[in-house]
Design an enzyme around this catalytic site. Sequence first.
Site, PDB file in Angstrom:
ATOM      1  N   ASP A 151      21.399  15.535 -18.003  1.00  7.27           N
ATOM      2  CA  ASP A 151      21.860  14.177 -18.344  1.00  7.27           C
ATOM      3  C   ASP A 151      23.359  14.245 -18.636  1.00  7.27           C
ATOM      4  O   ASP A 151      23.752  14.589 -19.748  1.00  7.27           O
ATOM      5  CB  ASP A 151      21.069  13.669 -19.561  1.00  7.27           C
ATOM      6  CG  ASP A 151      21.431  12.234 -19.927  1.00  7.27           C
ATOM      7  OD1 ASP A 151      22.205  11.601 -19.183  1.00  7.27           O
ATOM      8  OD2 ASP A 151      20.946  11.759 -20.968  1.00  7.27           O
ATOM      9  N   TYR A 208      33.776   1.425 -25.872  1.00  8.96           N
ATOM     10  CA  TYR A 208      33.613   0.388 -24.838  1.00  8.96           C
ATOM     11  C   TYR A 208      34.398  -0.862 -25.241  1.00  8.96           C
ATOM     12  O   TYR A 208      34.147  -1.445 -26.304  1.00  8.96           O
ATOM     13  CB  TYR A 208      32.124   0.055 -24.677  1.00  8.96           C
ATOM     14  CG  TYR A 208      31.279   1.294 -24.431  1.00  8.96           C
ATOM     15  CD1 TYR A 208      31.071   1.773 -23.144  1.00  8.96           C
ATOM     16  CD2 TYR A 208      30.721   1.999 -25.498  1.00  8.96           C
ATOM     17  CE1 TYR A 208      30.317   2.928 -22.924  1.00  8.96           C
ATOM     18  CE2 TYR A 208      29.975   3.150 -25.289  1.00  8.96           C
ATOM     19  CZ  TYR A 208      29.782   3.605 -23.997  1.00  8.96           C
ATOM     20  OH  TYR A 208      29.045   4.748 -23.789  1.00  8.96           O
ATOM     21  N   ASP A 246      27.144   8.251 -15.042  1.00  9.03           N
ATOM     22  CA  ASP A 246      26.095   8.878 -15.847  1.00  9.03           C
ATOM     23  C   ASP A 246      24.953   9.130 -14.869  1.00  9.03           C
ATOM     24  O   ASP A 246      24.171   8.225 -14.563  1.00  9.03           O
ATOM     25  CB  ASP A 246      25.684   7.931 -16.984  1.00  9.03           C
ATOM     26  CG  ASP A 246      24.666   8.557 -17.932  1.00  9.03           C
ATOM     27  OD1 ASP A 246      24.105   9.618 -17.603  1.00  9.03           O
ATOM     28  OD2 ASP A 246      24.429   7.969 -19.003  1.00  9.03           O
ATOM     29  N   HIS A 267      20.321  12.498 -27.773  1.00  2.35           N
ATOM     30  CA  HIS A 267      18.856  12.508 -27.822  1.00  2.35           C
ATOM     31  C   HIS A 267      18.344  13.858 -27.339  1.00  2.35           C
ATOM     32  O   HIS A 267      19.049  14.595 -26.651  1.00  2.35           O
ATOM     33  CB  HIS A 267      18.297  11.369 -26.942  1.00  2.35           C
ATOM     34  CG  HIS A 267      18.916  11.346 -25.569  1.00  2.35           C
ATOM     35  ND1 HIS A 267      18.487  12.157 -24.550  1.00  2.35           N
ATOM     36  CD2 HIS A 267      19.956  10.631 -25.063  1.00  2.35           C
ATOM     37  CE1 HIS A 267      19.227  11.927 -23.474  1.00  2.35           C
ATOM     38  NE2 HIS A 267      20.137  11.016 -23.752  1.00  2.35           N
ATOM     39  N   HIS A 302      23.605   0.241 -19.526  1.00  4.19           N
ATOM     40  CA  HIS A 302      22.649   0.693 -18.513  1.00  4.19           C
ATOM     41  C   HIS A 302      22.891  -0.009 -17.173  1.00  4.19           C
ATOM     42  O   HIS A 302      21.969  -0.507 -16.531  1.00  4.19           O
ATOM     43  CB  HIS A 302      21.205   0.494 -18.995  1.00  4.19           C
ATOM     44  CG  HIS A 302      20.793   1.531 -19.994  1.00  4.19           C
ATOM     45  ND1 HIS A 302      19.670   1.423 -20.773  1.00  4.19           N
ATOM     46  CD2 HIS A 302      21.370   2.696 -20.355  1.00  4.19           C
ATOM     47  CE1 HIS A 302      19.580   2.481 -21.567  1.00  4.19           C
ATOM     48  NE2 HIS A 302      20.605   3.264 -21.330  1.00  4.19           N
ATOM     49  N   HIS A 340      14.929  11.451 -21.952  1.00  2.37           N
ATOM     50  CA  HIS A 340      14.872  11.145 -23.386  1.00  2.37           C
ATOM     51  C   HIS A 340      13.580  11.787 -23.884  1.00  2.37           C
ATOM     52  O   HIS A 340      12.536  11.138 -23.927  1.00  2.37           O
ATOM     53  CB  HIS A 340      14.843   9.632 -23.634  1.00  2.37           C
ATOM     54  CG  HIS A 340      16.070   8.916 -23.143  1.00  2.37           C
ATOM     55  ND1 HIS A 340      16.100   7.569 -22.870  1.00  2.37           N
ATOM     56  CD2 HIS A 340      17.323   9.370 -22.869  1.00  2.37           C
ATOM     57  CE1 HIS A 340      17.326   7.236 -22.459  1.00  2.37           C
ATOM     58  NE2 HIS A 340      18.075   8.306 -22.448  1.00  2.37           N
ATOM     59  N   ARG A 360      32.512   7.155 -21.637  1.00  2.00           N
ATOM     60  CA  ARG A 360      31.493   7.988 -22.283  1.00  2.00           C
ATOM     61  C   ARG A 360      31.636   9.389 -21.702  1.00  2.00           C
ATOM     62  O   ARG A 360      31.940   9.538 -20.507  1.00  2.00           O
ATOM     63  CB  ARG A 360      30.083   7.439 -22.025  1.00  2.00           C
ATOM     64  CG  ARG A 360      28.969   8.287 -22.614  1.00  2.00           C
ATOM     65  CD  ARG A 360      27.611   7.576 -22.726  1.00  2.00           C
ATOM     66  NE  ARG A 360      26.994   7.253 -21.452  1.00  2.00           N
ATOM     67  CZ  ARG A 360      26.962   6.034 -20.926  1.00  2.00           C
ATOM     68  NH1 ARG A 360      27.534   5.012 -21.537  1.00  2.00           N
ATOM     69  NH2 ARG A 360      26.376   5.816 -19.757  1.00  2.00           N
ATOM     70  N   GLU A 409      29.387  12.978 -21.753  1.00  2.00           N
ATOM     71  CA  GLU A 409      28.054  13.464 -22.162  1.00  2.00           C
ATOM     72  C   GLU A 409      27.800  14.874 -21.656  1.00  2.00           C
ATOM     73  O   GLU A 409      27.941  15.152 -20.464  1.00  2.00           O
ATOM     74  CB  GLU A 409      26.974  12.523 -21.600  1.00  2.00           C
ATOM     75  CG  GLU A 409      25.557  12.974 -21.910  1.00  2.00           C
ATOM     76  CD  GLU A 409      24.504  11.946 -21.516  1.00  2.00           C
ATOM     77  OE1 GLU A 409      24.758  11.154 -20.585  1.00  2.00           O
ATOM     78  OE2 GLU A 409      23.426  11.951 -22.139  1.00  2.00           O
ATOM     79  N   HIS A 418      25.956   2.836 -29.232  1.00  2.00           N
ATOM     80  CA  HIS A 418      24.755   3.677 -29.057  1.00  2.00           C
ATOM     81  C   HIS A 418      24.813   4.956 -29.879  1.00  2.00           C
ATOM     82  O   HIS A 418      25.855   5.324 -30.424  1.00  2.00           O
ATOM     83  CB  HIS A 418      24.517   3.988 -27.570  1.00  2.00           C
ATOM     84  CG  HIS A 418      25.657   4.701 -26.900  1.00  2.00           C
ATOM     85  ND1 HIS A 418      25.939   6.013 -27.143  1.00  2.00           N
ATOM     86  CD2 HIS A 418      26.566   4.274 -25.988  1.00  2.00           C
ATOM     87  CE1 HIS A 418      26.977   6.380 -26.413  1.00  2.00           C
ATOM     88  NE2 HIS A 418      27.392   5.335 -25.705  1.00  2.00           N
ATOM     89  N   GLU A 478      26.896  12.498 -26.570  1.00  2.00           N
ATOM     90  CA  GLU A 478      27.459  11.522 -25.639  1.00  2.00           C
ATOM     91  C   GLU A 478      28.169  10.357 -26.322  1.00  2.00           C
ATOM     92  O   GLU A 478      27.764   9.199 -26.197  1.00  2.00           O
ATOM     93  CB  GLU A 478      26.347  10.980 -24.732  1.00  2.00           C
ATOM     94  CG  GLU A 478      25.077  10.547 -25.455  1.00  2.00           C
ATOM     95  CD  GLU A 478      24.020  10.031 -24.483  1.00  2.00           C
ATOM     96  OE1 GLU A 478      24.333   9.127 -23.689  1.00  2.00           O
ATOM     97  OE2 GLU A 478      22.882  10.545 -24.531  1.00  2.00           O
ATOM     98  N   ASP A 528       0.817  -1.214   0.000  1.00  2.00           N
ATOM     99  CA  ASP A 528       0.000   0.000   0.000  1.00  2.00           C
ATOM    100  C   ASP A 528       0.853   1.267   0.000  1.00  2.00           C
ATOM    101  O   ASP A 528       0.371   2.345   0.349  1.00  2.00           O
ATOM    102  CB  ASP A 528      -0.949  -0.007   1.207  1.00  2.00           C
ATOM    103  CG  ASP A 528      -0.189  -0.191   2.501  1.00  2.00           C
ATOM    104  OD1 ASP A 528       1.043  -0.400   2.443  1.00  2.00           O
ATOM    105  OD2 ASP A 528      -0.832  -0.126   3.561  1.00  2.00           O
TER     106      ASP A 528
HETATM  107  N1  GLY Z   1      21.387   8.647 -18.981  1.00  2.00           N
HETATM  108  C1  GLY Z   1      20.795   8.033 -20.084  1.00  2.00           C
HETATM  109  C2  GLY Z   1      21.361   8.499 -21.338  1.00  2.00           C
HETATM  110  O1  GLY Z   1      22.455   9.017 -21.367  1.00  2.00           O
HETATM  111  O2  GLY Z   1      20.748   8.436 -22.362  1.00  2.00           O
HETATM  112 MN    MN Z   2      21.844  10.728 -22.537  1.00  2.00          MN
HETATM  113 MN    MN Z   3      23.264   9.921 -19.660  1.00  2.00          MN
END
Ligand code: GLY
Ligand code: MN
Ligand code: MN
Length: 434
Positions: free
Chosen positions: A266, A384, A255, A349, A238, A356, A402, A404, A345, A380, A35
């Site tokens: 982000d 890898y 990240d 975005h 992720h 996103h 990465r 970003e 990737h 970003e 609950d």
């Molecule tokens: N943190 C998710 C991305 O970079 O898209």
């Molecule tokens: Mn991102």
């Molecule tokens: Mn990110």
Amino acid sequence: MNETHFLNCRHNLLQLMEEGVAIITSAPAKIRSNDTEYSYRQNSDFYYLCGFNEDNALLVLIKTSESTKTILFVEAYNDEHALWNGARLGVEGARARFSVDEVYASSEYGGMIKEILREHVNLYIDLYCDSPRIVEAKGAAQALHSMRGIKRHVRSIRDVTYLIRSLRLIKSDEEIATIRQAIAITAEAHHEAMKVCQPMMREYQLQAAMSYIFLNSGAVSEAYGAIVAGGNNANTLHYVDNREELRDGDLVLIDAACEWELYASDITRTFPINGKFSNAQREIYEKVLEVQLRVIEAIKPGIKRDYLQTYSEELLCDALIALGILSGERETLMEVKAHKKYAPHGIGHWMGLDVHDPCPYVDESGESLAFVSGMVMTIEPGLYFRADDESVPECYRGIGIRIEDNILVTQEGHENLSAMIAKSVEEIEGMCQN
Ligand code: GLY
Ligand code: MN
Ligand code: MN
């Protein structure tokens, strides 16, 4: 965000609509366990149009050839709810606070919806939303359809989200100021992580240091689940477990970012756990950084997002050739997507009310959208190299990097909204030694 902003957003949506009725629902409250509920997060499309932050609410926009009207339905004030969960604004409170034309209790919606839809030919809803309120609206439209004596009835049920999200693509000055605030707090949190990081800490301890900054600054929520990935964990894109020990000599990829008044930031930074890049780490880091800087440099009005994607892939492919990981002609390697194994990737975005942001990437003819001043996008790039990947030299294995940032398209070109966060090797090593 003030009322003028929301009035403008609604006005812009009404401009895009043909005559008809649009119904947008709030997000439902969600049970976490038995609950107890998750902390409430409003539906971004709904928030964008009115800024009302409670559940069980609806926004109805009506457009005829002569006029427009906006109705907000809100959950009524209730003593019991006020005692346990806090006071709802209620009908009177919402009437005083929001500059919509009419406010009613949500309990009245069922009795009013048929009248609202009467004589309208277009019904705009989220076609993929299974809210009982939307089902009720469709039921009311159907009932009207089979009634005699009605001259016009709903003949077209249309997607309202595409219209809203096309508007969300271009941020107002106020939205940009809100994103800047999210980024300012996130910048402080990333710097704190660099400062406190030590070998043998756990990944979640770095996360905790950042969460403290978020909460202590009034940012009540992360914009997404934080990724704090030591060593080879960075190669899980992720990775959110964040439970392992941080090892001397490894990098950590973070990240993580907060949201401010529902607007996201982000940010990713990758830095050495012991404060000093090894030669191999530095080599890869500088390659990724160079790609990122060159892609950001290319951003200006008129440039198509597709171009940026291809450009970034070319640069990453060149980087992999320079590192001796791929060999051959770039064109041939790109054809077989050889770089995708190490750079799987996309380059970035849209970002806004959702991390996103679900705004369109192509126009109605399917062509990639060209940048326009006011758009906000992440850039970003990453490389890898898994620990068990024998296709890369041993010194590179187990490294994932990465970088970003959040970029605003301006009339002159672009602005890196997160430029204040340490990023060059020297800046990062300096921050780690603080
Ligand atoms: N943190 C998710 C991305 O970079 O898209
Ligand atoms: Mn991102
Ligand atoms: Mn990110």
